[in-house]
Design an enzyme around this catalytic site. Structure first.
Site, PDB file in Angstrom:
ATOM      1  N   HIS A   1      43.077  26.932  73.551  1.00 40.67           N
ATOM      2  CA  HIS A   1      41.692  28.082  72.881  1.00 40.67           C
ATOM      3  C   HIS A   1      40.349  27.873  74.087  1.00 40.67           C
ATOM      4  O   HIS A   1      39.951  27.257  73.987  1.00 40.67           O
ATOM      5  CB  HIS A   1      41.501  28.119  71.506  1.00 40.67           C
TER       6      HIS A   1
ATOM      7  N   GLU B   1      36.293  27.464  73.922  1.00 38.33           N
ATOM      8  CA  GLU B   1      36.377  25.989  73.453  1.00 38.33           C
ATOM      9  C   GLU B   1      35.765  24.996  74.290  1.00 38.33           C
ATOM     10  O   GLU B   1      36.633  23.593  74.684  1.00 38.33           O
ATOM     11  CB  GLU B   1      37.365  25.338  72.615  1.00 38.33           C
TER      12      GLU B   1
ATOM     13  N   HIS C   1      40.115  20.976  69.406  1.00 36.50           N
ATOM     14  CA  HIS C   1      39.818  21.982  69.225  1.00 36.50           C
ATOM     15  C   HIS C   1      38.695  22.010  68.852  1.00 36.50           C
ATOM     16  O   HIS C   1      38.168  21.248  68.671  1.00 36.50           O
ATOM     17  CB  HIS C   1      41.014  22.819  68.270  1.00 36.50           C
TER      18      HIS C   1
ATOM     19  N   GLU D   1      38.596  19.088  65.748  1.00 39.11           N
ATOM     20  CA  GLU D   1      37.839  20.412  65.448  1.00 39.11           C
ATOM     21  C   GLU D   1      36.269  19.185  66.134  1.00 39.11           C
ATOM     22  O   GLU D   1      35.780  19.260  65.171  1.00 39.11           O
ATOM     23  CB  GLU D   1      37.645  21.427  64.304  1.00 39.11           C
TER      24      GLU D   1
END
Ligand SMILES: *[C@@H]1O[C@H](CO)[C@@H](O)[C@H](O)[C@H]1NC(C)=O
Ligand SMILES: *[C@@H]1O[C@H](CO)[C@@H](O)[C@H](O)[C@H]1NC(C)=O
Ligand SMILES: *[C@@H]1O[C@H](CO)[C@@H](O)[C@H](O)[C@H]1NC(C)=O
Ligand SMILES: *[C@@H]1O[C@H](CO)[C@@H](O)[C@H](O)[C@H]1NC(C)=O
Ligand SMILES: *[C@@H]1O[C@H](CO)[C@@H](O)[C@H](O)[C@H]1NC(C)=O
Ligand SMILES: [Zn+2]
Length: 427
Positions: free
Chosen positions: A165, A168, A289, A364
């Site tokens: 992604h 990020e 992420h 994350e």
């Protein structure tokens, strides 16, 4: 001469003017009190295409991060107020934060000029990797570039995939920090970890999207493949596991578009083929992420504890304990569906299901609802340090539970260091 200069100037201002600005876009931290309020927020997400949800309204969500354009702020606020839902505005004008994001250029051939207080463009990350390798082998430019760090043959693999992604930005920054630690750290545990495994590390697995976030649109998430008027596939919904199931979309204008078919994208196809070629040797797979401070394990389609759920959770929790020691950063551990949201077609689910890789995690990274995707660069170094701490503890705890025990264990002898390049071509 002057004319050329003026031409250059106007070209420059033209390209600068084209970059999308987020003036007065605000980041909201919405704080639902109970499931009824979560349901309302979910309805808002489903009914309106006005807002960019940086986190999902999921039943036990502590907060939901929502980005609003200036035009839609009053709608959002009155929606929340009339339903008694509390919220804070963490960033009233995210363009201000974006303007402060330090983006530096890397100075060619001086690998120490890559620092941990700024973000770097794709070509700079690639140049740095080239230079790291240059003293040991000859190099060529590649599109998805990775590095293998190996102290000899017969080792099992730790694989790190990052920035699938593209917005990020903290993920390639932390991943580069890990590469640097593995190559230069004097810490005994880090040196042992570098020695005991073959590390395959890919700082930017969505290079087209990443370039776009630097040049045109800071908050771009998907790749850049056009579909009529729409652009981009969510590369973390495109893997061939429960493809186009819950939490992904068949609509190309959404941010979770799963693509026209599983592995329809060059990025996921080349990456997955490469992973398959190594799969029986992979002991640990990490997908990077942001944000939310979560450590996720498969699967995303169900909260059911599948595969080696309990071992993976136990190892993960202890690793997150180690992560919190240095700066007190709290992480929550759970499977994708229980800790964040239902999602399918993700890389970690495919790696787990297709290849039964023993330990598979998705980080994350920082933070929790304040800056989100525009994390200030002064958080790169602490994020890198604490993440490295957690990976070392993960290896340690995995060994205690009987995982990752092949190879050389803690043998102290230092073998000759070899870097080998891993090359992908996007056709
Ligand atoms: C942003 O909001 C401020 C305060 O309301 C206003 O003065 C300014 O013109 C706005 N900027 C843009 C680019 O809309
Ligand atoms: C949820 O919280 C709101 C605000 O405190 C309250 O009015 C409402 O009754 C609650 N609903 C449920 C189902 O608990
Ligand atoms: C949201 O903003 C867009 C412009 O960006 C506008 O066309 C639309 O009417 C707004 N919707 C509401 C409900 O305010
Ligand atoms: C696809 O999503 C867009 C944006 O949310 C929406 O406007 C459009 O109606 C959707 N198309 C279909 C076929 O559902
Ligand atoms: C969820 O996905 C896993 C892995 O593909 C599968 O084994 C399981 O049956 C699925 N569960 C549900 C409820 O769909
Ligand atoms: Zn992500």
């Amino acid at each position: 001469m002057l004319k050329t200069f003026l031409l250059c100037l106007s070209f420059l201002s033209l390209t600068l003017a084209e970059k999308f600005r987020f003036d007065n876009y605000s980041l909201y931290k919405v704080l639902p009190k109970n499931v009824t309020q979560v349901k309302w927020i979910e309805e808002l997400q489903n009914a309106e295409d006005m807002f960019d949800f940086w986190s999902e309204p999921q039943s036990h969500a502590e907060y939901v991060s929502i980005l609003s354009s200036p035009e839609n702020k009053s709608y959002l606020e009155s929606f929340l107020k009339t339903r008694g839902i509390n919220f804070e505005i963490t960033l009233p004008n995210i363009q201000e934060v974006i303007d402060k994001e330090t983006v530096k250029k890397y100075t060619r051939t001086n690998t120490r000029s890559m620092t941990w207080d700024a973000y770097y463009p794709l070509e700079d990350i690639y140049a740095w990797i080239d230079d790291l390798v240059a003293t040991h082998s000859s190099v060529a430019r590649r599109i998805i570039k990775g590095i293998k760090i190996s102290h000899g043959s017969g080792r099992k693999i730790i694989f790190i995939e990052s920035a699938i992604h593209s917005r990020e930005w903290i993920t390639p920054a932390v991943t580069n920090y890990i590469i640097n630690e593995l190559l230069t750290s004097e810490d005994e545990d880090t040196k042992a970890a570098a020695r005991d495994f073959d590390w395959y590390i890919f700082p930017v697995t969505n290079p087209d999207g990443y370039v776009w976030t630097h040049t045109e649109y800071r908050l771009w998430r998907k790749n850049r493949r056009p579909f009529g008027a729409d652009i981009g596939v969510d590369l973390n919904r495109n893997w061939n596991n429960n493809w186009l199931g819950v939490g992904s979309s068949g609509n190309a204008s959404t941010n979770t578009y799963a693509g026209p078919g599983p592995f329809s994208e060059e990025e996921t196809r080349t990456l997955s083929e490469y992973i398959s070629s190594l799969a029986d040797k992979i002991d640990l797979y990490l997908s990077m992420h942001s944000s939310g401070q979560l450590l996720l394990i498969p699967f995303g389609n169900t909260t059911e504890p599948l595969a080696n759920y309990y071992d993976a959770i136990k190892i993960g929790r202890r690793a997150m304990g180690a992560l919190s020691v240095r700066y007190g950063t709290p992480y929550t551990t759970g499977n994708i569906a229980e800790a964040i949201y239902l999602a399918t077609g993700t890389s970690i689910d495919w790696v787990k299901e297709a290849h039964q890789v023993p330990l598979v995690y998705c980080y994350e990274l920082r933070d929790r609802g304040v800056f989100g995707h525009v994390l200030p660069a002064d958080q790169i170094l602490p994020s890198g340090e604490e993440t490295m701490d957690s990976i070392l503890e993960m290896i340690h705890q995995a060994r205690r539970l009987g995982y990752m025990n092949s190879g050389n264990g803690l043998k102290a002898s230092i073998l000759s260091l070899a870097f080998i390049f891993v090359n992908f071509y996007l056709h």
